[in-house]
Design an enzyme around this catalytic site. Structure first.
Site, PDB file in Angstrom:
ATOM      1  N   GLY A  43       0.818  -1.290  -0.076  1.00 43.12           N
ATOM      2  CA  GLY A  43       0.026   0.037  -0.184  1.00 43.12           C
ATOM      3  C   GLY A  43       0.939   1.071  -0.097  1.00 43.12           C
ATOM      4  O   GLY A  43       0.206   2.436   0.448  1.00 43.12           O
ATOM      5  N   LEU A  73      -8.391  -9.181 -11.772  1.00 39.80           N
ATOM      6  CA  LEU A  73      -8.989  -8.615 -13.000  1.00 39.80           C
ATOM      7  C   LEU A  73     -10.132  -8.076 -12.776  1.00 39.80           C
ATOM      8  O   LEU A  73     -11.051  -8.782 -11.742  1.00 39.80           O
ATOM      9  CB  LEU A  73      -9.400  -9.628 -13.969  1.00 39.80           C
ATOM     10  CG  LEU A  73      -9.477  -9.305 -15.449  1.00 39.80           C
ATOM     11  CD1 LEU A  73      -8.289  -8.485 -15.982  1.00 39.80           C
ATOM     12  CD2 LEU A  73      -9.647 -10.471 -16.239  1.00 39.80           C
ATOM     13  N   ASN A  99      -5.500   2.334 -13.587  1.00 43.85           N
ATOM     14  CA  ASN A  99      -4.685   1.623 -12.838  1.00 43.85           C
ATOM     15  C   ASN A  99      -3.539   2.075 -13.190  1.00 43.85           C
ATOM     16  O   ASN A  99      -2.868   2.666 -14.288  1.00 43.85           O
ATOM     17  CB  ASN A  99      -4.879   0.037 -13.647  1.00 43.85           C
ATOM     18  CG  ASN A  99      -3.651  -0.710 -13.018  1.00 43.85           C
ATOM     19  OD1 ASN A  99      -3.596  -1.110 -11.791  1.00 43.85           O
ATOM     20  ND2 ASN A  99      -3.226  -1.794 -13.775  1.00 43.85           N
ATOM     21  N   HIS A 153       0.639   0.809 -14.080  1.00 41.49           N
ATOM     22  CA  HIS A 153       1.653  -0.499 -14.214  1.00 41.49           C
ATOM     23  C   HIS A 153       3.078  -0.181 -14.241  1.00 41.49           C
ATOM     24  O   HIS A 153       3.580   0.917 -14.801  1.00 41.49           O
ATOM     25  CB  HIS A 153       1.048  -0.966 -15.623  1.00 41.49           C
ATOM     26  CG  HIS A 153       1.833  -2.378 -15.862  1.00 41.49           C
ATOM     27  ND1 HIS A 153       1.658  -3.523 -15.479  1.00 41.49           N
ATOM     28  CD2 HIS A 153       2.716  -2.569 -16.951  1.00 41.49           C
ATOM     29  CE1 HIS A 153       2.174  -4.568 -15.884  1.00 41.49           C
ATOM     30  NE2 HIS A 153       3.128  -4.017 -16.847  1.00 41.49           N
ATOM     31  N   GLU A 183       6.163   6.516  -9.665  1.00 44.04           N
ATOM     32  CA  GLU A 183       4.971   6.270  -9.377  1.00 44.04           C
ATOM     33  C   GLU A 183       4.424   7.328  -8.204  1.00 44.04           C
ATOM     34  O   GLU A 183       3.253   8.165  -8.357  1.00 44.04           O
ATOM     35  CB  GLU A 183       4.527   4.922  -8.690  1.00 44.04           C
ATOM     36  CG  GLU A 183       4.665   3.988  -9.638  1.00 44.04           C
ATOM     37  CD  GLU A 183       4.708   2.493  -9.135  1.00 44.04           C
ATOM     38  OE1 GLU A 183       4.611   1.705  -9.791  1.00 44.04           O
ATOM     39  OE2 GLU A 183       4.999   2.350  -7.775  1.00 44.04           O
TER      40      GLU A 183
END
Length: 196
Positions: free
Chosen positions: A20, A95, A110, A112, A182
Site C-alpha cells: 500500500g 482482474l 490502474n 503499471h 509512481e
C-alpha cells in the site's frame, strides 16, 4: 447562481493488494485538499499493508473476498452507494469484473510498472516485470497509467513517464526508480483527471 463544481467534493476509492505504499502516497497527497476525499481503501487480502496504512490515516479500510467481488454484487453495491468519481487501482492484482467496469465507464484507472504495451498481462507485476525488462536488455522502463477494461493492462493509456536503465541496474534498483516515478506522477494524474 453558484457553480456546483466548486462546492462538490470529488470522491476517490482505492483498490490495493499489497503493502500500500502507492495508496498511502495518494491519501497523503489529497489529505489537505479541500475539494477531494479518499472514501476508502479496498483490498482482496485481509492482512494487506494497504488496509493498515488506510486505517492509520483515518481512511475506511474494507476487505472483500473473491465471492463478493465476482459471484455476487456485494462490492458493486458498496461502490454504487459511494458513487466515486474515480476508482484507482494501486497495486491491485485481480482482474476487474465487467459488471463494475460497465457501471463506472472511464472512471477506473490502474498504474503499471512498465511501459505498456510491453511487459503487461496476467502475472506481470512487481519484480517480475522489472526482471523481464532487464532480461530483454531494454534501455528504458517507466510507468503507465491507463483506463481499466476487461483484460489485464490493455485499457487506453492516459500517461507514461520513463527512466533510463543502466548496465548496473538490477530488478531491485529498477523498482526503486519506478517507485519514484509512481509517487511523483500518480497523484498528479489523478488530480488532472478529476478536474476534467
Amino acid at each position: 447562481m453558484s457553480d456546483k463544481r466548486n462546492t462538490t467534493r470529488k470522491k476517490i476509492v482505492i483498490f490495493a493488494s499489497g503493502s500500500g505504499t502507492n495508496a498511502e502516497n495518494i491519501i497523503r497527497y489529497f489529505q489537505e485538499s479541500s475539494d477531494t476525499s479518499i472514501l476508502a481503501v479496498f483490498s482482496n487480502k485481509k492482512y494487506a499493508g494497504a488496509l493498515k496504512r488506510a486505517h492509520d490515516l483515518q481512511v475506511k479500510a474494507l476487505h472483500f473476498d473473491r465471492n463478493s467481488f465476482y459471484q455476487t454484487n456485494e462490492v458493486l453495491h458498496i461502490l454504487e452507494d459511494m458513487n466515486p468519481d474515480l476508482i484507482v487501482l494501486a497495486g491491485f492484482l485481480w482482474l476487474f469484473p465487467s459488471k463494475i467496469i460497465a457501471e463506472f465507464p472511464d472512471r477506473i484507472i490502474n498504474i503499471h510498472p512498465a511501459l505498456l504495451p510491453k511487459f503487461g498481462g496476467k502475472g506481470m507485476y512487481g519484480n517480475k516485470v522489472h526482471q523481464a525488462v532487464i532480461e530483454k536488455k531494454e534501455k528504458e522502463s517507466g510507468i503507465s497509467i491507463h483506463y481499466v477494461n476487461e483484460r489485464y493492462d490493455e485499457g487506453n493509456i492516459i500517461f507514461q513517464a520513463t527512466t533510463p536503465i543502466t548496465e548496473e541496474d538490477t530488478p531491485e534498483s529498477l523498482a526503486t526508480k519506478i517507485h519514484a516515478l509512481e509517487y511523483k506522477h500518480f497523484p498528479e494524474v489523478i488530480k488532472q483527471l478529476l478536474q476534467k
